[in-house]
Design a protein around this motif. Structure first.
Motif, PDB file in Angstrom:
ATOM      1  N   UNK A  98       0.800  -1.219  -0.071  1.00 53.02           N
ATOM      2  CA  UNK A  98       0.036   0.148   0.124  1.00 53.02           C
ATOM      3  C   UNK A  98       0.878   1.467  -0.232  1.00 53.02           C
ATOM      4  N   UNK A  99       1.881   1.159   0.842  1.00 49.53           N
ATOM      5  CA  UNK A  99       2.802   2.554   0.938  1.00 49.53           C
ATOM      6  C   UNK A  99       3.511   2.813  -0.545  1.00 49.53           C
ATOM      7  N   UNK A 100       3.868   1.468  -1.263  1.00 45.93           N
ATOM      8  CA  UNK A 100       4.708   1.910  -2.362  1.00 45.93           C
ATOM      9  C   UNK A 100       3.699   2.189  -3.446  1.00 45.93           C
ATOM     10  N   UNK A 101       2.329   1.826  -3.283  1.00 45.53           N
ATOM     11  CA  UNK A 101       1.244   2.429  -4.336  1.00 45.53           C
ATOM     12  C   UNK A 101       1.051   3.989  -3.835  1.00 45.53           C
ATOM     13  N   UNK A 102       0.833   4.303  -2.589  1.00 46.40           N
ATOM     14  CA  UNK A 102       1.085   5.899  -2.257  1.00 46.40           C
ATOM     15  C   UNK A 102       2.102   6.661  -2.733  1.00 46.40           C
ATOM     16  N   UNK A 103       3.341   5.917  -2.622  1.00 46.17           N
ATOM     17  CA  UNK A 103       4.515   6.574  -3.129  1.00 46.17           C
ATOM     18  C   UNK A 103       4.294   6.969  -4.722  1.00 46.17           C
TER      19      UNK A 103
END
Length: 302
Positions: free
Chosen positions: A270-275
Motif C-alpha cells: 500500500x505504501x509503495x502504491x501511495x508513493x
C-alpha cells in the motif's frame, strides 16, 4: 563518485546490454533484446525466447545476484515450478562496473499485472512449491539481515508502515493481527530454504494460475512463515485454507506468524502504491489496490 553512484547514473540501454554481451558472451549478442518493464534493484532485459539479462541497477551490492548464481542451480532441479536459473555470468568492467547475469526466462505475466482465476489450483500449486522449497538448508546457506526474524523483532518496521499508510479505518484490526503474531511461539525447526520476498511482482501467472516464481535475491535459511504469508498476499479470497491443508506442515504458531507478516507486507504494498501516486521514485501506483485487497483477506483470515 562511488561504484553505486556509477550504476545509478549509468543509463542501462539496449545498446549497453548488447555491447556487454559482445564483450563477454559474443555467442548471445545476436539474439533479439527488449526491456522488461518493472524491477527496481535490478533491471531485466528479455534475450531471445528463452533467456533474460539481469542488470544490477539500484542494489548497492551484488549480493542478490551472487546468491542467485550460487544457489538457484542447486534449488531449481527439485522445484515443481519454473524459476530463473543462471546460465552465464557478466562481470564488472570499465563499460559497466557492476554485475549482470544471463538467466533462463520464466514465461508468464507478473501477478501484479495479471490475476488468478483458478484459485483452488493456484493454492495447491503454491503449497506444493513451498513444500519442495522448505527443506533444511546447508550450514553455508545465506542468512537474512533485514527479514527472517520472529515478528517480535520486526515491530519497528510494522509500526513504520502502519503510520505511513492511510488505513485508519482498519488500523486496530491490523494491529490485533500483528500482536497475535508477536505472541506466537518461535520457529523451533531447523532453518529451511525460504524465498523471502513472495509478493505479486515476484510470481508469474498463466492460464489463470501460478506458473513460475522469480527474484530469489532475498533467499535465506530460516523460518518458513515468511513464505507462508503468501497464502493471503498472492491467493484469491477463500483459498488460504486449501493452501494450508495442502502444505500440511504449518502448525498454529506458524500460521499466526505468517498472518502477521502478511499484514506487514500488505502495508508495504500500500505504501509503495501511495508513493507512486505522489510521484516518488520507485513507487508503484498499481500496488496500492493490490495491497489493500490482500490486507482485507488477511483481516478476514481467508
Amino acid at each position: 563518485m562511488t561504484d553505486t553512484d556509477a550504476v545509478t547514473h549509468t543509463e542501462i540501454t539496449a545498446d549497453l546490454v548488447r555491447a556487454l554481451l559482445k564483450e563477454q558472451h559474443p555467442d548471445l549478442a545476436g539474439l533479439p533484446l527488449r526491456e522488461v518493464a518493472g524491477g527496481w534493484g535490478n533491471q531485466m532485459w528479455r534475450l531471445g525466447d528463452e533467456l533474460a539479462v539481469r542488470m544490477q541497477r539500484m542494489d548497492p551490492t551484488p549480493e542478490h545476484q551472487l546468491k542467485e548464481r550460487r544457489w538457484l542451480p542447486v534449488l531449481a532441479p527439485r522445484l515443481p515450478l519454473p524459476v530463473p536459473t543462471p546460465v552465464r555470468f557478466g562481470e564488472p568492467s570499465e563499460r559497466f562496473p557492476k554485475h549482470w547475469t544471463v538467466m533462463t526466462w520464466v514465461p508468464g505475466e507478473p501477478l501484479d499485472h495479471g490475476s488468478i482465476t483458478r484459485g483452488t489450483h493456484a493454492a495447491g500449486t503454491l503449497a506444493d512449491f513451498l513444500r519442495a522449497l522448505h527443506v533444511p538448508a546447508p550450514a553455508d546457506a545465506p542468512t537474512a539481515r533485514d527479514r527472517g526474524a520472529h515478528p517480535k523483532h520486526c515491530t519497528d518496521g510494522f509500526e513504520h508502515f502502519l503510520r505511513s499508510v492511510a488505513v485508519d479505518d482498519i488500523a486496530s484490526e491490523v494491529r490485533a493481527v500483528w500482536d497475535d503474531a508477536v505472541a506466537a511461539p518461535e520457529w523451533e525447526g531447523p532453518p529451511v530454504w525460504v524465498h523471502g520476498d513472495l509478493h505479486p511482482a515476484n510470481v508469474v501467472v498463466s492460464d489463470g494460475t501460478l506458473s513460475g516464481i522469480v527474484d530469489f535475491g532475498d533467499m535465506f535459511a530460516g523460518d518458513p512463515a515468511w513464505d507462508l504469508a503468501a497464502a493471503w498476499l498472492l491467493l484469491p479470497a477463500g483459498t488460504a485454507a486449501r493452501f494450508f491443508d495442502t502444505y500440511a506442515c504449518a502448525d498454529d504458531a506458524a500460521i499466526r506468524r505468517a498472518r502477521g507478516l502478511a499484514a506487514t507486507k500488505c502495508l508495504f504494498l500500500i505504501l509503495m502504491g501511495q508513493n507512486g501516486d505522489r510521484g516518488i521514485p520507485g513507487g508503484k501506483p498499481h500496488w496500492g489496490p493490490v495491497g489493500r485487497a490482500a490486507l482485507e483477506r488477511v483481516l478476514r483470515g481467508i
